[in-house]
Design a protein around this motif. Structure first.
Motif, PDB file in Angstrom:
ATOM      1  N   ALA A 152      -4.545 -13.933  18.976  1.00 12.78           N
ATOM      2  CA  ALA A 152      -5.929 -14.654  18.370  1.00 12.78           C
ATOM      3  C   ALA A 152      -5.747 -14.807  16.888  1.00 12.78           C
ATOM      4  CB  ALA A 152      -6.849 -13.820  19.016  1.00 12.78           C
ATOM      5  N   ALA A 153      -6.471 -15.418  16.434  1.00 11.29           N
ATOM      6  CA  ALA A 153      -6.616 -15.806  15.105  1.00 11.29           C
ATOM      7  C   ALA A 153      -7.576 -14.649  14.317  1.00 11.29           C
ATOM      8  CB  ALA A 153      -7.442 -17.137  14.773  1.00 11.29           C
ATOM      9  N   GLY A 154      -6.976 -14.266  13.132  1.00 11.24           N
ATOM     10  CA  GLY A 154      -7.612 -13.106  12.354  1.00 11.24           C
ATOM     11  C   GLY A 154      -7.240 -11.768  12.512  1.00 11.24           C
ATOM     12  N   LEU A 155      -6.405 -11.493  13.556  1.00 10.84           N
ATOM     13  CA  LEU A 155      -5.885 -10.154  13.890  1.00 10.84           C
ATOM     14  C   LEU A 155      -4.746  -9.794  13.253  1.00 10.84           C
ATOM     15  CD1 LEU A 155      -6.775 -10.084  17.634  1.00 10.84           C
ATOM     16  CD2 LEU A 155      -8.217  -9.419  15.702  1.00 10.84           C
ATOM     17  N   TRP A 156      -3.742 -10.452  12.752  1.00 10.50           N
ATOM     18  CA  TRP A 156      -2.484 -10.255  12.268  1.00 10.50           C
ATOM     19  C   TRP A 156      -2.380 -10.925  10.964  1.00 10.50           C
ATOM     20  CZ3 TRP A 156       0.886  -6.962  14.669  1.00 10.50           C
ATOM     21  CH2 TRP A 156       0.532  -6.596  16.175  1.00 10.50           C
ATOM     22  N   ASP A 157      -1.504 -10.061   9.829  1.00  6.26           N
ATOM     23  CA  ASP A 157      -1.238 -10.649   8.745  1.00  6.26           C
ATOM     24  C   ASP A 157       0.385 -10.627   8.596  1.00  6.26           C
ATOM     25  OD1 ASP A 157      -0.325  -8.160   8.603  1.00  6.26           O
ATOM     26  OD2 ASP A 157      -2.106  -7.672   7.000  1.00  6.26           O
ATOM     27  N   VAL A 158       1.058 -11.048   7.406  1.00  2.93           N
ATOM     28  CA  VAL A 158       2.427 -11.055   7.438  1.00  2.93           C
ATOM     29  C   VAL A 158       3.043  -9.949   7.438  1.00  2.93           C
ATOM     30  CG1 VAL A 158       4.342 -11.762   6.166  1.00  2.93           C
ATOM     31  CG2 VAL A 158       2.358 -13.381   6.217  1.00  2.93           C
ATOM     32  N   SER A 159       2.552  -8.958   6.971  1.00  6.13           N
ATOM     33  CA  SER A 159       2.992  -7.471   7.178  1.00  6.13           C
ATOM     34  C   SER A 159       2.946  -6.920   8.682  1.00  6.13           C
ATOM     35  CB  SER A 159       2.251  -6.402   6.417  1.00  6.13           C
ATOM     36  OG  SER A 159       0.791  -6.393   6.823  1.00  6.13           O
ATOM     37  N   GLY A 160       2.059  -7.237   9.415  1.00  6.24           N
ATOM     38  CA  GLY A 160       1.914  -6.788  10.704  1.00  6.24           C
ATOM     39  C   GLY A 160       3.008  -7.497  11.581  1.00  6.24           C
ATOM     40  N   GLU A 161       3.252  -8.728  11.254  1.00  3.89           N
ATOM     41  CA  GLU A 161       4.242  -9.606  11.853  1.00  3.89           C
ATOM     42  C   GLU A 161       5.715  -9.060  11.637  1.00  3.89           C
ATOM     43  OE1 GLU A 161       5.625 -14.223  12.517  1.00  3.89           O
ATOM     44  OE2 GLU A 161       4.603 -13.799  10.866  1.00  3.89           O
ATOM     45  N   ASP A 162       5.765  -8.499  10.276  1.00  3.62           N
ATOM     46  CA  ASP A 162       7.240  -7.771  10.099  1.00  3.62           C
ATOM     47  C   ASP A 162       7.439  -6.681  10.801  1.00  3.62           C
ATOM     48  OD1 ASP A 162       7.665  -9.836   8.086  1.00  3.62           O
ATOM     49  OD2 ASP A 162       6.963  -8.827   6.449  1.00  3.62           O
ATOM     50  N   ARG A 163       6.278  -5.666  11.154  1.00  2.68           N
ATOM     51  CA  ARG A 163       6.484  -4.706  11.821  1.00  2.68           C
ATOM     52  C   ARG A 163       7.035  -4.885  13.256  1.00  2.68           C
ATOM     53  NH1 ARG A 163       1.679  -3.584   9.037  1.00  2.68           N
ATOM     54  NH2 ARG A 163       0.512  -3.812  10.952  1.00  2.68           N
ATOM     55  N   VAL A 164       6.420  -5.877  13.993  1.00  2.00           N
ATOM     56  CA  VAL A 164       6.781  -6.269  15.073  1.00  2.00           C
ATOM     57  C   VAL A 164       8.224  -6.735  15.129  1.00  2.00           C
ATOM     58  CG1 VAL A 164       6.512  -8.119  16.897  1.00  2.00           C
ATOM     59  CG2 VAL A 164       4.491  -6.994  15.758  1.00  2.00           C
ATOM     60  N   ARG A 165       8.610  -7.656  14.301  1.00  2.00           N
ATOM     61  CA  ARG A 165       9.980  -8.204  13.954  1.00  2.00           C
ATOM     62  C   ARG A 165      10.825  -7.058  13.886  1.00  2.00           C
ATOM     63  NH1 ARG A 165       8.969 -11.410  10.081  1.00  2.00           N
ATOM     64  NH2 ARG A 165       8.474 -13.340  11.285  1.00  2.00           N
ATOM     65  N   ARG A 166      10.712  -6.128  12.918  1.00  2.00           N
ATOM     66  CA  ARG A 166      11.737  -5.002  12.844  1.00  2.00           C
ATOM     67  C   ARG A 166      11.713  -4.064  14.003  1.00  2.00           C
ATOM     68  NH1 ARG A 166       9.697  -4.988   7.312  1.00  2.00           N
ATOM     69  NH2 ARG A 166       8.008  -3.604   7.953  1.00  2.00           N
ATOM     70  N   ALA A 167      10.606  -3.924  14.765  1.00  3.71           N
ATOM     71  CA  ALA A 167      10.650  -3.052  15.948  1.00  3.71           C
ATOM     72  C   ALA A 167      11.672  -3.927  17.070  1.00  3.71           C
ATOM     73  CB  ALA A 167       9.385  -2.722  16.475  1.00  3.71           C
ATOM     74  N   LEU A 168      11.452  -4.753  17.284  1.00  2.76           N
ATOM     75  CA  LEU A 168      11.944  -5.925  18.231  1.00  2.76           C
ATOM     76  C   LEU A 168      13.564  -5.867  17.955  1.00  2.76           C
ATOM     77  CD1 LEU A 168      12.096  -7.375  20.937  1.00  2.76           C
ATOM     78  CD2 LEU A 168      11.465  -9.357  19.949  1.00  2.76           C
ATOM     79  N   LEU A 169      14.025  -6.247  16.599  1.00  2.00           N
ATOM     80  CA  LEU A 169      15.232  -6.401  16.108  1.00  2.00           C
ATOM     81  C   LEU A 169      16.100  -5.122  16.340  1.00  2.00           C
ATOM     82  CD1 LEU A 169      14.951  -8.456  12.973  1.00  2.00           C
ATOM     83  CD2 LEU A 169      15.756  -9.246  15.208  1.00  2.00           C
ATOM     84  N   ARG A 170      15.329  -3.988  16.208  1.00  2.00           N
ATOM     85  CA  ARG A 170      16.040  -2.707  16.443  1.00  2.00           C
ATOM     86  C   ARG A 170      16.367  -2.350  17.764  1.00  2.00           C
ATOM     87  NH1 ARG A 170      12.064  -0.495  12.593  1.00  2.00           N
ATOM     88  NH2 ARG A 170      10.824   0.135  14.397  1.00  2.00           N
ATOM     89  N   GLY A 171      15.611  -2.783  18.738  1.00  2.00           N
ATOM     90  CA  GLY A 171      15.782  -2.598  20.211  1.00  2.00           C
ATOM     91  C   GLY A 171      17.022  -3.746  20.470  1.00  2.00           C
ATOM     92  N   LEU A 172      16.847  -4.986  20.073  1.00  2.00           N
ATOM     93  CA  LEU A 172      17.789  -5.898  20.390  1.00  2.00           C
ATOM     94  C   LEU A 172      19.266  -5.494  19.989  1.00  2.00           C
ATOM     95  CD1 LEU A 172      15.822  -9.133  20.025  1.00  2.00           C
ATOM     96  CD2 LEU A 172      16.567  -8.061  22.120  1.00  2.00           C
ATOM     97  N   GLU A 173      19.257  -4.831  18.549  1.00  2.00           N
ATOM     98  CA  GLU A 173      20.679  -4.686  18.111  1.00  2.00           C
ATOM     99  C   GLU A 173      21.448  -3.477  19.133  1.00  2.00           C
ATOM    100  OE1 GLU A 173      19.494  -3.334  14.395  1.00  2.00           O
ATOM    101  OE2 GLU A 173      19.589  -5.136  13.452  1.00  2.00           O
ATOM    102  N   THR A 174      20.794  -2.788  19.835  1.00  2.00           N
ATOM    103  CA  THR A 174      21.348  -1.935  20.490  1.00  2.00           C
ATOM    104  C   THR A 174      22.081  -2.400  21.776  1.00  2.00           C
ATOM    105  OG1 THR A 174      19.557  -1.469  22.138  1.00  2.00           O
ATOM    106  CG2 THR A 174      19.660  -0.170  20.192  1.00  2.00           C
ATOM    107  N   LEU A 175      22.241  -3.734  22.118  1.00  2.00           N
ATOM    108  CA  LEU A 175      22.663  -4.435  23.231  1.00  2.00           C
ATOM    109  C   LEU A 175      24.346  -4.602  22.691  1.00  2.00           C
ATOM    110  CD1 LEU A 175      20.187  -6.926  24.245  1.00  2.00           C
ATOM    111  CD2 LEU A 175      20.290  -4.973  24.897  1.00  2.00           C
ATOM    112  N   GLY A 176      24.849  -4.438  21.408  1.00  2.00           N
ATOM    113  CA  GLY A 176      26.046  -4.514  21.333  1.00  2.00           C
ATOM    114  C   GLY A 176      26.756  -5.980  20.446  1.00  2.00           C
ATOM    115  N   TYR A 177      25.742  -6.990  20.775  1.00  2.00           N
ATOM    116  CA  TYR A 177      26.064  -8.120  20.307  1.00  2.00           C
ATOM    117  C   TYR A 177      26.027  -8.507  18.800  1.00  2.00           C
ATOM    118  CZ  TYR A 177      26.429  -9.363  25.257  1.00  2.00           C
ATOM    119  OH  TYR A 177      26.805  -9.271  26.471  1.00  2.00           O
ATOM    120  N   GLU A 178      26.429  -9.427  18.509  1.00  2.00           N
ATOM    121  CA  GLU A 178      26.313  -9.968  16.906  1.00  2.00           C
ATOM    122  C   GLU A 178      24.952 -10.628  17.166  1.00  2.00           C
ATOM    123  OE1 GLU A 178      27.476 -13.235  13.679  1.00  2.00           O
ATOM    124  OE2 GLU A 178      29.048 -12.381  14.844  1.00  2.00           O
TER     125      GLU A 178
END
Length: 302
Positions: free
Chosen positions: A261-287
């Motif tokens: 929804a509009a107005g609920l997220w800013d760039v720093s919030g998006e970065d937190r989501v991105r970092r959390a998902l990347l940490r999880g995906l990196e555990t899969l063992g692929y490049e």
């Protein structure tokens, strides 16, 4: 450091496969010449062809590990499925030729064979193949190239069992004075070998083709991606995600879009989501090459 270690183990496994193929292939060729056995000659040629294909896999492993540059900005990971496709095509061609030759021998009235030599080679080859399967799987369990080698050696062990059993039957037929039937044992064993092995090149060609066409990753990888996405959704109270993924060699491409929804997220919030998902995906063992986006426009996520 882990990536370097994985590549080193992969190359060590491929070199070990080459050495094993050289020993068994040479033994089969010598035995085939001495015993005048087409099935041993076929097995020797098939195994020695594996040396060429293993060397190709080794070269592909080195090329895939090369860092991206100006000419190949996304690296050379595509060489892995290409090498596997070449393996599949070469093996399939060998089987077609061997089957055609066996049929020609049967039509011509069969051929003489030293069945005892085939039994001995079959047992020895089966034990050696099983040992190599165990060692390769332990040395580089996460490598696609080594997995292709394991598939070939596992099929080789089954094929060797077919040789041993078939030749033992031929010995029984000879003991019962059915010499005419024994003359067909050699080409029939070759045809049985082709039937046993044909799934290997077809499976290699299918897997390589799917990767080159950027198909969805294997089911277990897709399930792992969905699991990590669900964790992030639960953590940040996000809506259902649009997920696209494909695997190319040892590289995993993932694109995840959340329509918010509009107005609920800013760039720093998006970065937190991105970092959390990347940490999880990196555990899969692929490049990992991943894109994670939050947008308020559904058309941008389509």
């Amino acid at each position: 450091m882990a990536e370097v270690d994985a590549r080193t183990l992969e190359r060590r496994a491929l070199i070990g496969s080459i050495v094993g193929a050289g020993v068994l292939g040479s033994l089969a060729l010598v035995g085939g010449i001495v015993a005048q056995s087409r099935v041993l000659l076929f097995d020797g040629a098939f195994v020695l062809l594996g040396i060429v294909l293993s060397a190709l896999s080794l070269s592909a492993s080195r090329a895939a590990a090369t860092a991206p540059d100006a000419r190949f900005p996304f690296g050379r990971q595509a060489i892995t499925p290409i090498a596997i496709a070449v393996q599949g095509a070469a093996l399939l061609g060998t089987l077609v030729y061997a089957a055609a030759d066996a049929v020609a021998v049967i039509v011509a009235g069969g051929s003489d064979v030293a069945a005892g030599a085939v039994v001995g080679y079959g047992v020895l080859s089966m034990l050696a193949s099983l040992a190599l399967v165990r060692w390769l799987a332990r040395t580089a369990p996460d490598s696609d190239l080594v997995a292709a080698e394991v598939a070939q050696w596992r099929a080789g062990a089954l094929l060797s069992l077919v040789y041993a059993v078939g030749a033992a039957v031929a010995l029984l037929l000879a003991a019962w004075s059915l010499d005419e039937a024994v003359r067909y044992a050699d080409p029939v064993l070759v045809l049985l070998a082709c039937v046993v092995l044909v799934r290997i090149p077809l499976r290699l060609l299918r897997a390589a083709g799917l990767e080159l066409m950027e198909a969805a990753p294997p089911a277990d990888v897709a399930a792992a991606i969905d699991r990590e996405v669900r964790k992030v959704r639960d953590e940040f109270d996000l809506p259902e995600a649009i997920v696209r993924a494909t695997k190319l060699g040892e590289r995993l491409y993932v694109e995840v879009d959340f329509v918010v929804a509009a107005g609920l997220w800013d760039v720093s919030g998006e970065d937190r989501v991105r970092r959390a998902l990347l940490r999880g995906l990196e555990t899969l063992g692929y490049e990992l090459w991943a894109t994670v986006e939050l947008t308020t426009d559904p058309e941008l996520a389509a």
